[in-house]
Enzyme design. Structure first.
Site, mmCIF file in Angstrom:
data_model
loop_
_atom_site.group_PDB
_atom_site.id
_atom_site.type_symbol
_atom_site.label_atom_id
_atom_site.label_comp_id
_atom_site.label_asym_id
_atom_site.label_seq_id
_atom_site.Cartn_x
_atom_site.Cartn_y
_atom_site.Cartn_z
ATOM 1 N NE ARG A 1 -4.235 -1.452 0.002
ATOM 2 C CZ ARG A 1 -4.379 -2.512 -0.799
ATOM 3 N NH1 ARG A 1 -3.380 -2.859 -1.598
ATOM 4 N NH2 ARG A 1 -5.496 -3.206 -0.804
ATOM 5 C CD GLU B 1 -2.527 3.445 -5.306
ATOM 6 O OE1 GLU B 1 -3.299 2.495 -5.541
ATOM 7 O OE2 GLU B 1 -1.279 3.352 -5.375
ATOM 8 C CG HIS C 1 -2.299 -0.577 -6.851
ATOM 9 N ND1 HIS C 1 -2.903 0.084 -5.808
ATOM 10 C CD2 HIS C 1 -2.223 -1.875 -6.459
ATOM 11 C CE1 HIS C 1 -3.178 -0.760 -4.834
ATOM 12 N NE2 HIS C 1 -2.773 -1.966 -5.215
#
Length: 358
Positions: free
Chosen positions: A216, A245, A262
């Site tokens: 994360r 993000e 990601h």
């Protein structure tokens, strides 16, 4: 028992929802596909089942006044889910731990191999520090074991729970040549991971080391990571996740060796496994038998033939996973990354996994 027709809202990026959920115990279900980030309470007015990935914030604001009875998130993390609210409203919930562990392990291995090639590093002399020894971290450790690359594990929650593996403190992880993060996002408490990698952590890492974050974004203090580079520290970053993000710190982005949006676990198999785990969880919740087997759904994947030598490791991996190409896709739109982050993720090819033979 009278089986109702279920109304389902599902993230448009989840595969095989129709194949797995369109017929529930002999009755057809109505499935509506929506962009995960744009799902609103109005969309859920008559919805029984909500299936999301990591971008939908599932909380009171989204669910209050709806008829949602089951929420499934086809991802590992749950920081986008208000679990307390679901429990208070007796809404069933399931996520998909481990669904993308293989894909992330491949991303990490390829990242390490690419870094070693670019920096002329002998991987037989490298020690990798793995923060988080759950599904993903354990898979990374397994791959490194097979390849003969040394590693150390850090996972205080598992260590305190009696996990028999050998764990080390965070201070020893800081001294590793490579550090890779595989922890959930926990903002506060004994096992908080928010800014776990901060300025002090980065200061303690050796010169010419590598930090990989595919967990994360806020596990790594992005501002501190930028400042440590500005101060002249020779450290490489390979970042797949970003604090805040879909916004991205452009200055930090420009300081990375590899940058991706990601997609570390963004393999076709991983996404299929995520949907399938929710299918199993729903069946268990409703006391139904699984009528479809996972093996029927998985594609045939390429098999990596390892020569047994760490020399030229990246060249042997590149035909299976070209991490440079992933990086270049992101750099091509760097001036509009914040606006195009979600679109960028959608346009990345969903690679097939290749490490199953190891």
């Amino acid at each position: 028992m009278l089986i109702p027709m279920w109304n389902i809202v599902a993230d448009e990026n989840m595969p095989l929802v129709e194949e797995l959920f369109s017929n529930i115990s002999g009755k057809a279900a109505h499935i509506k596909r929506l962009a995960g980030r744009s799902i609103t309470s109005r969309d859920l007015h008559n919805t029984d089942i909500l299936l999301v990935r990591s971008v939908t914030q599932v909380n009171q604001s989204l669910l209050e006044g709806t008829h949602v009875q089951f929420v499934g998130s086809a991802t590992i993390g749950t920081d986008h889910i208000d679990l307390d609210y679901l429990a208070a409203k007796n809404i069933a919930f399931s996520n998909a731990p481990g669904c993308n562990a293989q894909g992330v392990a491949e991303y990490v291995l390829t990242s390490i191999a690419y870094w070693a090639e670019q920096r002329h590093i002998d991987l037989t002399k490298v020690t990798v520090g793995i923060i988080g020894a759950g599904n993903v971290g354990s898979r990374v450790a397994k791959v490194l074991d097979i390849l003969g690359i040394k590693y150390l594990l850090n996972d205080p929650p598992l260590a305190d729970a009696g996990d028999p593996r050998d764990f080390v403190g965070i201070e020893q992880i800081q001294q590793c040549d490579v550090v890779t993060c595989h922890v959930p996002f926990v903002r506060a408490g004994q096992y908080a991971t928010y800014h776990l990698v901060d300025d002090a952590f980065l200061e303690a890492m050796p010169q010419q080391s590598l930090l990989i974050n595919s967990s994360r974004g806020a596990v790594v203090d992005n501002t501190a990571a930028l400042e440590i580079k500005r101060a002249g520290k020779v450290i490489d970053y390979i970042l797949d996740v970003w604090e805040g993000e879909p916004d991205v710190n452009i200055e930090l982005f420009e300081q990375t060796m590899i940058a991706t949006p990601h997609i570390a676990g963004y393999s076709q198999e991983g996404k299929i496994r995520g949907t399938y785990q929710l299918y199993q969880a729903f069946n268990q919740w409703f006391d139904l038998e699984d009528s479809i087997a996972l093996d029927e759904l998985l594609p045939e994947a390429p098999k990596w033939q390892w020569s047994g030598s760490l020399d030229g490791l990246y060249q042997s991996l590149q035909p299976y996973y070209d991490i440079e190409a992933d990086d270049q896709r992101m750099r091509q739109v760097k001036n509009n990354i914040q606006k195009k982050f979600d679109h960028l993720r959608k346009t990345y090819p969903q690679r097939l996994e290749f490490l199953d033979t190891l």
